[in-house]
Motif scaffolding. Structure first.
Motif, PDB file in Angstrom:
ATOM      1  N   PRO A 177     223.174 -36.149  43.582  1.00  0.00           N
ATOM      2  CA  PRO A 177     224.060 -36.967  43.052  1.00  0.00           C
ATOM      3  C   PRO A 177     224.713 -37.669  44.500  1.00  0.00           C
ATOM      4  N   ARG A 178     225.117 -39.032  44.095  1.00  0.00           N
ATOM      5  CA  ARG A 178     225.823 -39.510  45.301  1.00  0.00           C
ATOM      6  C   ARG A 178     227.018 -40.411  44.717  1.00  0.00           C
ATOM      7  N   GLN A 179     228.214 -39.730  44.919  1.00  0.00           N
ATOM      8  CA  GLN A 179     229.461 -40.134  44.352  1.00  0.00           C
ATOM      9  C   GLN A 179     230.246 -40.901  45.199  1.00  0.00           C
ATOM     10  N   LEU A 180     230.612 -42.109  44.676  1.00  0.00           N
ATOM     11  CA  LEU A 180     231.541 -42.968  45.573  1.00  0.00           C
ATOM     12  C   LEU A 180     232.777 -43.125  44.968  1.00  0.00           C
ATOM     13  N   LEU A 181     233.860 -42.636  45.930  1.00  0.00           N
ATOM     14  CA  LEU A 181     235.142 -42.473  45.588  1.00  0.00           C
ATOM     15  C   LEU A 181     236.160 -43.472  46.138  1.00  0.00           C
ATOM     16  N   ALA A 182     236.705 -44.427  45.562  1.00  0.00           N
ATOM     17  CA  ALA A 182     237.263 -45.445  45.899  1.00  0.00           C
ATOM     18  C   ALA A 182     238.736 -45.395  45.438  1.00  0.00           C
ATOM     19  N   THR A 183     239.310 -44.116  44.818  1.00  0.00           N
ATOM     20  CA  THR A 183     240.729 -44.107  44.379  1.00  0.00           C
ATOM     21  C   THR A 183     241.164 -42.841  44.951  1.00  0.00           C
ATOM     22  N   ALA A 186     234.958 -55.963  45.882  1.00  0.00           N
ATOM     23  CA  ALA A 186     233.634 -56.296  46.731  1.00  0.00           C
ATOM     24  C   ALA A 186     232.899 -55.290  47.516  1.00  0.00           C
ATOM     25  N   GLN A 187     233.892 -54.288  48.129  1.00  0.00           N
ATOM     26  CA  GLN A 187     233.249 -53.269  49.142  1.00  0.00           C
ATOM     27  C   GLN A 187     232.717 -52.131  48.163  1.00  0.00           C
ATOM     28  N   VAL A 188     233.402 -51.859  46.897  1.00  0.00           N
ATOM     29  CA  VAL A 188     232.799 -51.001  46.249  1.00  0.00           C
ATOM     30  C   VAL A 188     231.212 -51.474  45.478  1.00  0.00           C
ATOM     31  N   LEU A 189     231.093 -52.715  45.351  1.00  0.00           N
ATOM     32  CA  LEU A 189     229.932 -53.060  44.736  1.00  0.00           C
ATOM     33  C   LEU A 189     228.898 -53.108  45.707  1.00  0.00           C
ATOM     34  N   ALA A 190     229.182 -53.409  47.190  1.00  0.00           N
ATOM     35  CA  ALA A 190     228.191 -53.460  48.271  1.00  0.00           C
ATOM     36  C   ALA A 190     228.017 -52.017  48.439  1.00  0.00           C
ATOM     37  N   ALA A 191     228.840 -51.158  48.361  1.00  0.00           N
ATOM     38  CA  ALA A 191     228.563 -49.448  48.718  1.00  0.00           C
ATOM     39  C   ALA A 191     227.656 -49.011  47.555  1.00  0.00           C
ATOM     40  N   ILE A 192     227.935 -49.511  46.427  1.00  0.00           N
ATOM     41  CA  ILE A 192     226.772 -48.926  45.326  1.00  0.00           C
ATOM     42  C   ILE A 192     225.350 -49.334  45.828  1.00  0.00           C
ATOM     43  N   ARG A 230     224.204 -50.473  48.762  1.00  0.00           N
ATOM     44  CA  ARG A 230     223.932 -49.923  50.267  1.00  0.00           C
ATOM     45  C   ARG A 230     223.568 -48.566  50.178  1.00  0.00           C
ATOM     46  N   GLU A 231     224.476 -47.646  49.408  1.00  0.00           N
ATOM     47  CA  GLU A 231     224.385 -46.047  49.415  1.00  0.00           C
ATOM     48  C   GLU A 231     223.639 -45.607  48.355  1.00  0.00           C
ATOM     49  N   ARG A 232     223.208 -46.466  47.556  1.00  0.00           N
ATOM     50  CA  ARG A 232     222.334 -46.005  46.169  1.00  0.00           C
ATOM     51  C   ARG A 232     223.200 -45.037  45.456  1.00  0.00           C
ATOM     52  N   ILE A 233     224.520 -45.517  45.146  1.00  0.00           N
ATOM     53  CA  ILE A 233     225.501 -44.553  44.383  1.00  0.00           C
ATOM     54  C   ILE A 233     225.074 -44.406  43.038  1.00  0.00           C
ATOM     55  N   THR A 234     225.191 -43.034  42.599  1.00  0.00           N
ATOM     56  CA  THR A 234     224.392 -42.400  41.470  1.00  0.00           C
ATOM     57  C   THR A 234     225.598 -42.414  40.507  1.00  0.00           C
ATOM     58  N   HIS A 235     227.150 -41.940  40.803  1.00  0.00           N
ATOM     59  CA  HIS A 235     228.056 -41.682  40.408  1.00  0.00           C
ATOM     60  C   HIS A 235     229.498 -42.364  40.654  1.00  0.00           C
ATOM     61  N   LEU A 236     230.148 -42.681  39.772  1.00  0.00           N
ATOM     62  CA  LEU A 236     231.244 -43.632  40.193  1.00  0.00           C
ATOM     63  C   LEU A 236     232.463 -42.969  39.191  1.00  0.00           C
ATOM     64  N   VAL A 244     229.272 -37.563  49.051  1.00  0.00           N
ATOM     65  CA  VAL A 244     230.375 -37.941  48.575  1.00  0.00           C
ATOM     66  C   VAL A 244     230.472 -39.210  49.596  1.00  0.00           C
ATOM     67  N   VAL A 245     230.572 -40.490  49.243  1.00  0.00           N
ATOM     68  CA  VAL A 245     230.824 -41.578  49.895  1.00  0.00           C
ATOM     69  C   VAL A 245     232.368 -42.071  49.692  1.00  0.00           C
ATOM     70  N   LEU A 246     233.472 -41.848  50.753  1.00  0.00           N
ATOM     71  CA  LEU A 246     234.614 -42.338  50.620  1.00  0.00           C
ATOM     72  C   LEU A 246     235.152 -43.605  51.197  1.00  0.00           C
ATOM     73  N   GLN A 247     235.830 -44.336  50.409  1.00  0.00           N
ATOM     74  CA  GLN A 247     236.579 -45.607  50.638  1.00  0.00           C
ATOM     75  C   GLN A 247     238.040 -45.693  50.764  1.00  0.00           C
ATOM     76  N   ASP A 248     238.721 -46.349  51.853  1.00  0.00           N
ATOM     77  CA  ASP A 248     240.093 -45.850  51.716  1.00  0.00           C
ATOM     78  C   ASP A 248     240.951 -46.602  50.625  1.00  0.00           C
ATOM     79  N   ASP A 249     240.186 -47.682  49.911  1.00  0.00           N
ATOM     80  CA  ASP A 249     241.002 -48.091  48.753  1.00  0.00           C
ATOM     81  C   ASP A 249     239.975 -48.965  47.763  1.00  0.00           C
ATOM     82  N   PHE A 250     240.381 -49.289  46.711  1.00  0.00           N
ATOM     83  CA  PHE A 250     239.808 -49.909  45.797  1.00  0.00           C
ATOM     84  C   PHE A 250     239.562 -51.534  46.036  1.00  0.00           C
ATOM     85  N   VAL A 251     238.577 -51.958  46.716  1.00  0.00           N
ATOM     86  CA  VAL A 251     238.456 -53.212  46.907  1.00  0.00           C
ATOM     87  C   VAL A 251     237.013 -53.756  46.218  1.00  0.00           C
TER      88      VAL A 251
END
Length: 518
Positions: A203-209, A238-244, A246-252, A229-236
């Motif tokens: 699993p590749r989890q994106l955390l933006a919260t 456009a950045q969340v969509l790009a990370a999904i 780019r990073e082939r995110i499986t879990h959000l 775990v892919v960490l973003q500093d805040d929920f933006v």
């Protein structure tokens, strides 16, 4: 001979074991940095040694003032390994509110993200602490990472005992003064690593919260399961969509208002989200109409989780239950989880039959230990092993749980109760309404008026009278809002929930000004 009990092992030990099993795998991603499991494990151990060397002892509170830094996550694990309770401050609270929490939990060490150095100076001026340590060269306190670099990365025996407090998690303060929710190491439980799926299947989890909220617990489970775990500093969005993509995110994981912003963003239709296997949403009530939009945009990957910091997870609405043709199912929070008991009770504590509205009461092995230094409130909420959640809802004959309101959000009007989620669902069903929040405002005579803030759909025109007529016809005059305001977007708390406290305050001020002008 007497049998010696094995030493207590906490969830941190599970995470460290998982990291040691495959030290070369990528485990954390943040702003271009890619951190291996071995590097993260070594950092946790070095930090644990460094905190002990600074005189931070078992049972003394470590408080984090940090964004979504990998080092913040590692520090939490290190402090817990040392048997320390950890408080992670919400970053968008005022300095006064943060200082009150720092003082209240008797902070021994304040660990500061360098980007919050100025705020840390404000907080410590109001609430001095014995140790101020920085996660890097930030000009505030001693550089903890530099201290850790001088320590060995050797395994260290955990000092925590089952009954020790693991975390003091404060509510966001949307319903009054923040409460410190204490969870013991025993009740936090062990994290059972899932069977390996092969490197491509991990699993590749994106955390933006905020890691201070549910995202931190999600990170714990992903790391124990051998995920990334892919960490973003805040929920933006456009950045969340790009990370999904780019990073082939499986879990959000997202709160419902953030999910709506994601699917409404112009980039959503041209972003490859096919890697998503599971998108969990929760934390506040969701709109069936908007969840239907999300299903159509993202596919059968949505799963709703209902729970509280006080109770842990309570119920789950699975992807199979997300049927756009069954809006009544989408209004529910799913079936109660194994090992969790739920009772719907009236104000006298009597169990209610299926379909009747009452307070949701929960019993399980993951309930909080209590509220920090508030024994009266703890006794009020925890009774005979049952947690009184403060949520109003009902169970149907199939065992699905539906939450209709918070007790404090429920609007008491002449003739009965207005459940805000029912009003919001109805307003959101209008084709020109994107989102809404319903709340009560107390009038000068002590009665409550029904109010609503509405976000119109882009380019759409809708007026208050039209919406009132819809409510009057479908739900009756009792539910008809006395005041409707139109906003570009709903204000959110630091955790990402609609800030009804702020909306209520704004509406009260407007109502007071109107009365003076009349």
């Amino acid at each position: 001979m007497p049998v010696t009990a094995p030493p207590f092992r906490s969830f941190v030990d599970d995470i460290l074991d998982s990291l040691a099993a495959a030290p070369a795998r990528e485990t954390l991603v943040h702003q271009g940095r890619r951190i291996t499991a071995g590097a993260l494990r070594a950092l946790v151990l070095r930090l644990a040694h460094a905190l002990r060397a600074q005189g931070v002892e078992r049972g003394q509170t470590v408080t984090l003032l940090s964004g979504n830094l990998p080092e913040a996550l590692a520090t939490r694990y290190a402090a817990n390994l040392d048997g320390c309770p950890v408080t992670h401050l919400y970053n968008k609270l005022s300095a006064d509110a943060q200082a009150a929490i720092v003082r209240d939990v008797e902070t021994r060490a304040l660990i500061v993200d360098p980007s919050y150095a100025a705020r840390a100076a404000e907080v410590t001026a109001l609430a001095p602490v014995p140790h101020v340590l920085a996660l890097g060269d930030g000009g505030t306190g001693t550089d903890l990472l530099e201290l850790a670099a001088a320590e060995p990365a050797e395994p260290i025996s955990g000092l925590a005992r089952p009954e020790d407090i693991c975390s003091i998690r404060h509510t966001g303060g949307t319903t009054g003064h923040p409460k410190g929710i204490c969870t013991s190491f025993e009740r936090a439980g062990r994290l059972r690593p899932e069977p390996g799926e092969g490197e491509t299947g991990r699993p590749r989890q994106l955390l933006a919260t905020p890691l201070a909220h549910a995202a931190g617990l999600i990170a714990d489970h992903l790391l124990a399961a051998g995920g990334t775990v892919v960490l973003q500093d805040d929920f933006v969005p456009a950045q969340v969509l790009a990370a999904i993509e780019r990073e082939r995110i499986t879990h959000l994981y997202l709160l419902p208002p953030l999910l709506y912003r994601l699917i409404d963003h112009p980039d959503a239709d041209r972003t490859d989200t096919s890697s998503l296997r599971q998108l969990i949403y929760g934390g506040c009530q969701a709109s069936p109409a908007r969840i239907t939009d999300a299903i159509r945009r993202l596919g059968p990957v949505l799963m709703q989780g209902y729970g509280q910091s006080e109770s842990g997870s309570i119920s789950v609405l699975t992807p199979d239950d997300h049927d756009p043709n069954r809006p009544e199912r989408l209004r529910s929070a799913g079936r109660v989880l194994p090992g969790v008991e739920v009772a719907i009770r009236d104000t006298d504590g009597n169990d209610l039959p299926h379909g009747d509205h009452g307070e949701i009461c929960v019993r399980s092995g993951h309930l909080m230990q209590g509220y920090w230094k508030q024994p009266e409130l703890t006794a009020e909420v925890l009774r005979d092993g049952w947690l009184h959640t403060g949520d109003i809802g009902f169970l149907d004959a199939e065992g699905y749980l539906t939450i209709t309101d918070r007790i404090k959000d429920m609007i008491v009007v002449v003739g009965g109760h207005v459940y805000t989620t029912e009003l919001e669902d109805l307003l959101n069903s209008h084709p020109h309404v994107l989102q809404s929040a319903a709340f009560g405002v107390r009038d000068t005579d002590g009665t409550e008026q029904v109010c609503a803030a509405v976000v119109p759909a882009p380019g759409a025109e809708v007026d208050a009278d039209e919406l009132r007529a819809l409510v009057r016809v479908r739900r009756g005059a009792m539910y008809e809002p006395a005041h409707i305001t139109f906003v570009e977007q709903l204000p959110l708390t630091d955790a990402g929930k609609p800030d009804k406290k702020l909306l209520r305050s704004r509406a009260a001020q407007t109502h007071e000004a109107d009365e003076k002008a009349a």
